[in-house]
Design an enzyme around this catalytic site. Sequence first.
Site, PDB file in Angstrom:
ATOM      1  N   LYS A  92       0.743  -1.042  -0.275  1.00 36.91           N
ATOM      2  CA  LYS A  92      -0.154  -0.344   0.431  1.00 36.91           C
ATOM      3  C   LYS A  92       0.751   1.672  -0.015  1.00 36.91           C
ATOM      4  O   LYS A  92       0.852   2.320  -0.515  1.00 36.91           O
ATOM      5  CB  LYS A  92      -0.775   0.217   1.216  1.00 36.91           C
ATOM      6  CG  LYS A  92      -2.163  -0.981   1.179  1.00 36.91           C
ATOM      7  CD  LYS A  92      -3.189  -0.439   2.253  1.00 36.91           C
ATOM      8  CE  LYS A  92      -4.254  -1.274   1.489  1.00 36.91           C
ATOM      9  NZ  LYS A  92      -4.366  -3.167   2.087  1.00 36.91           N
ATOM     10  N   GLU A 114     -10.268   7.374   2.976  1.00 33.59           N
ATOM     11  CA  GLU A 114     -11.019   6.133   3.553  1.00 33.59           C
ATOM     12  C   GLU A 114     -10.178   4.791   3.690  1.00 33.59           C
ATOM     13  O   GLU A 114      -8.893   4.667   3.461  1.00 33.59           O
ATOM     14  CB  GLU A 114     -12.329   5.942   2.411  1.00 33.59           C
ATOM     15  CG  GLU A 114     -11.157   5.083   1.028  1.00 33.59           C
ATOM     16  CD  GLU A 114     -10.204   5.077   0.796  1.00 33.59           C
ATOM     17  OE1 GLU A 114     -10.195   6.084   0.280  1.00 33.59           O
ATOM     18  OE2 GLU A 114      -9.432   4.158  -0.171  1.00 33.59           O
ATOM     19  N   SER A 381       1.648  -9.659  -1.272  1.00 37.62           N
ATOM     20  CA  SER A 381       1.350  -8.435  -1.183  1.00 37.62           C
ATOM     21  C   SER A 381       1.760  -7.340   0.852  1.00 37.62           C
ATOM     22  O   SER A 381       1.712  -6.811   0.935  1.00 37.62           O
ATOM     23  CB  SER A 381      -0.641  -7.907  -1.560  1.00 37.62           C
ATOM     24  OG  SER A 381      -0.751  -9.189  -0.354  1.00 37.62           O
TER      25      SER A 381
END
Length: 397
Positions: A92, A114, A381
């Site tokens: 991320k 968000e 990830s």
Amino acid sequence: MSTKLSVEKKGFFGEFGGQYVPPELEASLNHVAEAYEELRSDPSFQDELGYYLREYSGRPTPLYHAERLSQKLGGAQIFLKREDLNHTGSHKINNVLGQALMAKRMGAKRVIAETGAGQHGVATATACALLDMECVVYMGAHDADRQRLNVFRMELLGAKVVRVTTGGQRLKEAVDAALEDFAQNYRTTFYVLGSAVGPYPYPDIVRDFQSVIGREARAQILEKTGKLPDYLVACVGGGSNAIGLFAPFYGDSEVRMVGCEPGGTGSALGQNAAALTYGVPAIIHGFKCYALIGEDGTPAPTTSIAAGLDYPGAGPEHSFYRATGRAEYVTVSDEEALDAFQVLTKAEGIIPALESAHAVAHALKLAPKLAKNQVVIVNLSGRGDKDADQVLQLLKG
Ligand SMILES: *Cc1c(COP(=O)(O)O)cnc(C)c1O
């Protein structure tokens, strides 16, 4: 090699994508799109982003040959793209650093985001602490109660967490609140969006910032094996880590791509979050994609063992890959993901995030069917420390 589809105006990938938003949001999105058009080809911006990716997040991440796991499975060689080794523990940060630097260049005083489970909120709060920017994170009150530690992390990092108390008090309501803020304040505020979803230009921006994964992996596998991989495997929530790995291989037609969707507990509506497998083309949250839609025509409730995969749609570029057959999408059940979480941990001493465990689970099925000289790259990830408590509850009751 093409790192990017030829995108028509306003971000269409075939029939998918676009910008289906009320007029008051169009100005905000166009403001971002125009800035991005300039920055994407600005060498000083790319240099600055490269600096932070390298010096702050620790890139390039290794492409690790999981020899013990490969041997155990007796088939293809598995390589793990170690996005779990990034600062804050997942891919991320690649996107968040890019967007936060955009915000800074655009002169924004304030950054909003968000968050569902809190991972994207924590990454955004991290980038804002680093770049000394005001940060407001919208989070459904229900999610904030379940993820108190992430709320505390964001506050420690200096962010303000706004508890959204409308509707189901979850991610959907948090997105609505962030978009409303953005429509009103776009001259001073930048909206950092967390996955390769949403209206144009966000899917393009997120794909570009995450493509560092695939660019590195492509060069690394060529250096290690002298050839391109046979398969790329990644989990798909909104689809950002997967498109980041896939996009730089788009033009390599011999490389097969598999997106692993959260199959949850079953195939019925409400039991999973596998939009590309069970969904239909629909417009949700301002863009067209495969989505899980309830009888009332709105996004259906979803479930997954992995909070980061719990989204009723999937990015427009994945929707296009699915429709054209460029990539294949499969489901992985909660149980299979939980099993893969333990298998990888024991075989390699790497605890994967439950999201990433979906990709690992598919590799466990795929590798034994392939020859020993074939290569599968799995996108790891994120790391699983955040999930240890949940897995403890699941395994020990
Ligand atoms: C958020 C998250 C995902 C899902 O998001 P994508 O946009 O589909 O990549 C996957 N893995 C981890 C570790 C995450 O934190």
